[in-house]
Design a protein around this motif. Structure first.
Motif, PDB file in Angstrom:
ATOM      1  N   ASN A  86      -5.094  -5.553 -17.123  1.00 36.28           N
ATOM      2  CA  ASN A  86      -5.424  -6.006 -15.776  1.00 36.28           C
ATOM      3  C   ASN A  86      -6.932  -6.142 -15.651  1.00 36.28           C
ATOM      4  O   ASN A  86      -7.699  -5.329 -16.170  1.00 36.28           O
ATOM      5  N   SER A  87      -7.382  -7.177 -14.951  1.00 35.10           N
ATOM      6  CA  SER A  87      -8.818  -7.425 -14.814  1.00 35.10           C
ATOM      7  C   SER A  87      -9.448  -6.416 -13.867  1.00 35.10           C
ATOM      8  O   SER A  87      -8.789  -5.812 -13.022  1.00 35.10           O
ATOM      9  N   VAL A  95      -6.113  -1.928  -7.811  1.00 34.23           N
ATOM     10  CA  VAL A  95      -5.105  -1.004  -7.294  1.00 34.23           C
ATOM     11  C   VAL A  95      -3.718  -1.515  -7.689  1.00 34.23           C
ATOM     12  O   VAL A  95      -3.389  -2.678  -7.468  1.00 34.23           O
ATOM     13  N   SER A  96      -2.903  -0.646  -8.264  1.00 33.38           N
ATOM     14  CA  SER A  96      -1.583  -1.020  -8.762  1.00 33.38           C
ATOM     15  C   SER A  96      -0.704  -1.599  -7.653  1.00 33.38           C
ATOM     16  O   SER A  96      -0.835  -1.235  -6.475  1.00 33.38           O
ATOM     17  N   SER A  98       2.168  -0.812  -7.153  1.00 35.61           N
ATOM     18  CA  SER A  98       2.963   0.307  -6.637  1.00 35.61           C
ATOM     19  C   SER A  98       2.179   1.163  -5.654  1.00 35.61           C
ATOM     20  O   SER A  98       2.734   2.102  -5.080  1.00 35.61           O
ATOM     21  N   ALA A  99       0.893   0.862  -5.449  1.00 37.22           N
ATOM     22  CA  ALA A  99       0.047   1.678  -4.576  1.00 37.22           C
ATOM     23  C   ALA A  99      -0.659   0.841  -3.525  1.00 37.22           C
ATOM     24  O   ALA A  99      -1.694   1.235  -3.001  1.00 37.22           O
ATOM     25  N   GLN A 100      -0.095  -0.337  -3.197  1.00 31.29           N
ATOM     26  CA  GLN A 100      -0.678  -1.194  -2.171  1.00 31.29           C
ATOM     27  C   GLN A 100      -0.321  -0.682  -0.778  1.00 31.29           C
ATOM     28  O   GLN A 100       0.621   0.091  -0.598  1.00 31.29           O
ATOM     29  N   LEU A 101      -1.074  -1.136   0.225  1.00 28.00           N
ATOM     30  CA  LEU A 101      -0.771  -0.786   1.608  1.00 28.00           C
ATOM     31  C   LEU A 101       0.324  -1.705   2.148  1.00 28.00           C
ATOM     32  O   LEU A 101       1.320  -1.240   2.700  1.00 28.00           O
ATOM     33  N   ALA A 102       0.143  -3.007   1.966  1.00 30.89           N
ATOM     34  CA  ALA A 102       1.152  -3.970   2.404  1.00 30.89           C
ATOM     35  C   ALA A 102       2.201  -4.158   1.311  1.00 30.89           C
ATOM     36  O   ALA A 102       2.064  -3.649   0.191  1.00 30.89           O
ATOM     37  N   VAL A 103       3.251  -4.905   1.628  1.00 30.44           N
ATOM     38  CA  VAL A 103       4.326  -5.107   0.665  1.00 30.44           C
ATOM     39  C   VAL A 103       3.886  -5.992  -0.487  1.00 30.44           C
ATOM     40  O   VAL A 103       4.483  -5.991  -1.562  1.00 30.44           O
ATOM     41  N   GLY A 171      -7.272   5.580  -6.183  1.00 32.47           N
ATOM     42  CA  GLY A 171      -6.479   4.564  -6.859  1.00 32.47           C
ATOM     43  C   GLY A 171      -5.307   4.069  -6.047  1.00 32.47           C
ATOM     44  O   GLY A 171      -4.560   3.199  -6.500  1.00 32.47           O
ATOM     45  N   SER A 172      -5.132   4.592  -4.836  1.00 29.67           N
ATOM     46  CA  SER A 172      -4.067   4.153  -3.930  1.00 29.67           C
ATOM     47  C   SER A 172      -4.677   3.780  -2.592  1.00 29.67           C
ATOM     48  O   SER A 172      -5.611   4.435  -2.118  1.00 29.67           O
ATOM     49  N   PHE A 173      -4.152   2.724  -1.957  1.00 27.32           N
ATOM     50  CA  PHE A 173      -4.639   2.359  -0.635  1.00 27.32           C
ATOM     51  C   PHE A 173      -4.087   3.280   0.454  1.00 27.32           C
ATOM     52  O   PHE A 173      -4.699   3.428   1.505  1.00 27.32           O
TER      53      PHE A 173
END
Length: 283
Positions: A86-87, A95-96, A98-103, A171-173
């Motif tokens: 990943n760049s 941010v992965s 799996s760890a986004q704030l939105a869908v 690393g998570s939002f």
């Protein structure tokens, strides 16, 4: 038993039902398997030799590869990584999924991200600073064979964090209740040149591009705010196309397992002319 060999197996599943109703368009609804991944990671021979391999299945069927890399840590926080990865340009892409704030990641991210690419990465970090430099085949050049059109693409990213929050928490939002508080500031720059051919990046079909982004992440006990701005200039045959965008979002945990969030994004393409359409985006 000596700890020199390790393999972790993880999976990620994202199933969703969507409904879309827009003017002058056919109404759509239904299920889709947005993400289906299996991931293998760990170290070989000794803990300093790391690896990650992740396979995905597409929404329409068929398989794909995201991560396929080997890395070596040299101590004092430095490392080298080579393969497909990943760049490290846009913070939203770092941010992965799996760890986004939105869908889903934003439309601004979709336009300006390098995504997965093939190349080599150098990095260094300590408790408060992180620096990475990547030399690759360019934006979204993953699962590709050697091209007759040579590409020189590189990007650098620097991050500084303040406060008690760890790198893992940042690393998570989402900011869980009871987590550390902190501020993360980031800056990145990208540049690529591809001889003899063009591809779409940053809302421009171009043979070369350069751009920058600045971002900030603020998190507290159960709340978070994140925003960034990005701009890129694509060039082809002496013609330049500039494009930019920004995203602002925030979330608040109303319980240990439920979060309310909001997001606004805006983008524009300079001096673009589209028949019956617009060079502005706001959502």
């Amino acid at each position: 038993e000596d700890g020199n060999w390790k393999m972790k197996i993880n999976a990620q599943l994202q199933t969703r039902w969507s409904y879309n109703d827009a003017n002058e368009q056919q109404t759509q609804h239904g299920f889709e398997q947005r993400r289906t991944k299996i991931k293998f990671s760990g170290h070989i021979l000794e803990p300093s030799w790391t690896y990650k391999i992740s396979g995905t299945w597409g929404r329409g069927g068929g398989g794909n590869t995201e991560d396929a890399w080997v890395g070596k840590s040299f101590g004092s926080g430095s490392w080298i990584k080579f393969g497909q990865f990943n760049s490290k340009f846009l913070r939203e892409q770092v941010v992965s999924s799996s760890a986004q704030l939105a869908v889903e990641r934003s439309m601004v991210n979709n336009a300006f991200t390098y995504g997965w690419t093939q190349g080599i990465e150098l990095g260094w970090n300590n408790d408060d600073l992180k620096l990475t430099a990547q030399y690759t085949d360019g934006p979204k050049q993953f699962n590709t064979a050697l091209s007759p059109n040579s590409t020189n693409a590189w990007n650098v990213r620097g991050e500084m964090k303040l406060g008690d929050a760890s790198w893992k928490e940042l690393g998570s939002f989402t900011s869980m209740k009871g987590g550390g508080s902190g501020l993360l500031l980031g800056f990145a720059y990208q540049d690529y040149d591809r001889s003899g051919s063009t591809f779409e990046y940053g809302n421009a079909i171009a043979s070369s591009s350069n751009g920058w982004t600045i971002d900030a992440t603020l998190r507290g006990d159960g709340w978070n705010i994140f925003g960034y701005v990005v701009r890129a200039t694509g060039s082809n045959a002496g013609i330049e196309q500039k494009s930019s965008g920004w995203v602002l979002q925030g979330g608040f945990m109303i319980s240990d397992n439920a979060e309310l969030f909001t997001q606004y994004q805006k983008g524009s393409i300079d001096n673009a002319v589209f028949a019956g359409a617009s060079n502005k985006m706001s959502a």
